[in-house]
Design an enzyme around this catalytic site. Structure first.
Site, mmCIF file in Angstrom:
data_model
loop_
_atom_site.group_PDB
_atom_site.id
_atom_site.type_symbol
_atom_site.label_atom_id
_atom_site.label_comp_id
_atom_site.label_asym_id
_atom_site.label_seq_id
_atom_site.Cartn_x
_atom_site.Cartn_y
_atom_site.Cartn_z
ATOM 1 N N HIS A 89 19.471 7.495 17.186
ATOM 2 C CA HIS A 89 19.410 7.567 18.647
ATOM 3 C C HIS A 89 18.219 8.413 19.073
ATOM 4 O O HIS A 89 17.927 9.453 18.475
ATOM 5 C CB HIS A 89 20.710 8.135 19.231
ATOM 6 N N ASP A 128 17.984 9.381 22.360
ATOM 7 C CA ASP A 128 18.375 10.241 23.476
ATOM 8 C C ASP A 128 18.722 11.633 22.959
ATOM 9 O O ASP A 128 19.105 11.816 21.801
ATOM 10 C CB ASP A 128 19.533 9.642 24.269
ATOM 11 N N ASP A 178 17.888 16.580 15.942
ATOM 12 C CA ASP A 178 18.935 15.630 16.325
ATOM 13 C C ASP A 178 18.420 14.691 17.412
ATOM 14 O O ASP A 178 18.573 14.966 18.591
ATOM 15 C CB ASP A 178 20.151 16.416 16.823
ATOM 16 N N GLU A 228 23.806 8.009 22.741
ATOM 17 C CA GLU A 228 24.684 8.610 21.734
ATOM 18 C C GLU A 228 25.191 9.971 22.168
ATOM 19 O O GLU A 228 26.321 10.347 21.862
ATOM 20 C CB GLU A 228 23.939 8.748 20.405
ATOM 21 N N GLU A 229 24.368 10.708 22.897
ATOM 22 C CA GLU A 229 24.722 12.078 23.253
ATOM 23 C C GLU A 229 25.652 12.171 24.463
ATOM 24 O O GLU A 229 26.141 13.250 24.773
ATOM 25 C CB GLU A 229 23.454 12.901 23.535
ATOM 26 N N GLU A 247 21.351 11.111 11.019
ATOM 27 C CA GLU A 247 21.844 12.328 11.663
ATOM 28 C C GLU A 247 21.580 13.538 10.765
ATOM 29 O O GLU A 247 21.527 13.413 9.537
ATOM 30 C CB GLU A 247 23.347 12.219 11.946
ATOM 31 N N HIS A 272 20.834 21.088 19.210
ATOM 32 C CA HIS A 272 21.413 21.395 20.523
ATOM 33 C C HIS A 272 21.157 22.840 20.958
ATOM 34 O O HIS A 272 21.667 23.258 21.998
ATOM 35 C CB HIS A 272 22.924 21.112 20.553
#
Length: 384
Positions: free
Chosen positions: A71, A73, A104, A139-140, A168, A357
């Site tokens: 992903h 995003d 990520d 995805e997030e 991931e 994150h």
């Protein structure tokens, strides 16, 4: 070797906070088209949600077919003033590339693309089978208009996948320490206890749900759901909020609610898990407490890719590059692998996830080079 670091930088510079694409898929599509991939940009919609752009690219028409998923995003950067470097700069400092998504998982995607392009360059621009990329921008957040629909779209076109690598950030401390071969399921719900509202000075005219919900929380939390299984740790039920919707100190609330989440292993299905919790609730309530559970819909069922030739192949590639034999793990939260597992065996292997994150999310430049070599090793073995 194709420069995965440059691709990572170019992706980070696209501020693709869900649901925005901000040009990220275009970066990948241009690279893959130039290498001979047939590409498709597919937008999915759902009432009440943002439209999401997705990318599917494939080269080759025969099997075996390996797909790299991911992903583009990212989560919001938070307080950008707290970052050492701008959150979407992709700047390199002291051996690390900084930016939201570096770990990520834009770095992982960049490494898989670089590895595939290098493999094709060394094999006459055609694999001994097929290589594809399943890349989403959803995805997030709610994960409604992303991988789950892209897989169905591909299946409707007659596409089949033999194996998948999801990039991931699987490693815990250093490159090569962990491959994810499964994930626990996730089920959320709300425990609701019905009482009777009244004045605190006249408790005999009311029924206070707060002591009752407290007893039920203890009853549901204290007894283990299981003892784990060969590949999974024990399931766990965690209460996360308790609320009575009452701001007054002289009023007994009429209803109490407690939200919870269960991370469950392969001892259960979604249906059997719900039945077990409902059974325990009924026992704890007896004939006195009035309570029920509102279950939230869940698309996060437990899955496992059983160890075998594909995991052995990945372990060998990792061990050759890093000198480490990775743990085959099922720990952690949910990912899009839960959707992919319905179509083909899937493993998760990417960068080290320590800063994902976080403020100052960053990936080691050396780790990006290492991951690219590992992905190349997987391709070499897959098509040997």
């Amino acid at each position: 070797m194709t420069d995965a670091l440059t691709i990572t930088r170019d992706l980070i510079r696209c501020p693709s906070v869900t649901p925005a694409d901000a040009g990220a898929l275009g970066v990948l599509e241009a690279l893959l088209k130039q290498a001979g991939f047939t590409t498709h940009r597919v937008t999915f919609s759902e009432p009440g949600t943002a439209d999401i752009d997705n990318l599917y690219a494939r080269i080759g028409t025969e099997g075996p077919h390996i797909t790299f998923a991911g992903h583009t995003d990212v989560v919001p950067p938070g307080d950008e003033a707290s970052w050492s470097l701008p959150a979407f700069s992709g700047e390199v400092k002291d051996g690390y590339i900084y930016g939201r998504g570096a770990v990520d998982m834009k770095g992982g995607i960049a490494c898989s693309v670089a590895a595939a392009l290098d493999y094709l360059r060394d094999h006459g621009s055609q694999p001994k089978g097929s290589i594809s990329f399943l890349i989403t921008g959803d995805e997030e957040d709610v994960s409604i208009n992303g991988t789950i629909k892209l897989l169905q779209w591909a299946a409707d076109r007659g596409e089949t996948f033999d194996h998948c690598v999801l990039g991931e950030p699987s490693n815990q401390e250093v490159m090569g320490d962990c491959i994810k071969i499964g994930r626990r399921g996730s089920q959320s719900g709300t425990l609701i206890v019905e009482g009777k509202q009244g004045h605190v000075a006249y408790p005999h005219r009311a029924s206070n749900p707060v002591p009752d919900i407290s007893r039920l929380i203890v009853a549901l939390s204290d007894e283990p759901l299981d003892n784990g299984s060969a590949q999974f740790q024990p399931s766990n039920l965690e209460f996360t909020t308790v609320d009575v919707g009452n701001t007054a100190t002289n009023v007994i609330a009429g209803i109490a609610r407690a939200k919870f989440n269960i991370r469950y292993n392969d001892c259960h299905t979604q249906e059997s898990l719900r039945a077990l919790v409902e059974q325990r609730l009924a026992k704890a309530c007896g004939n006195r407490i009035r309570a029920h559970i509102d279950w939230l819909p869940s698309n996060s069922d437990v899955f496992l890719t059983k160890p075998g030739p594909f995991t052995d192949l990945a372990v060998a590639a990792i061990e050759e590059v890093t000198g480490r034999k990775p743990e085959l793990s099922t720990t952690g939260g949910t990912s899009d692998a839960r959707f992919i597992s319905s179509y083909c065996p899937v493993i998760e292997f990417g960068l080290v996830g320590q800063t994902m994150h976080q403020i100052d999310e960053r990936a080691s430049v050396a780790d990006i080079a290492t991951l690219t070599k590992i992905y190349r090793g997987i391709l070499d073995r897959y098509f040997a």
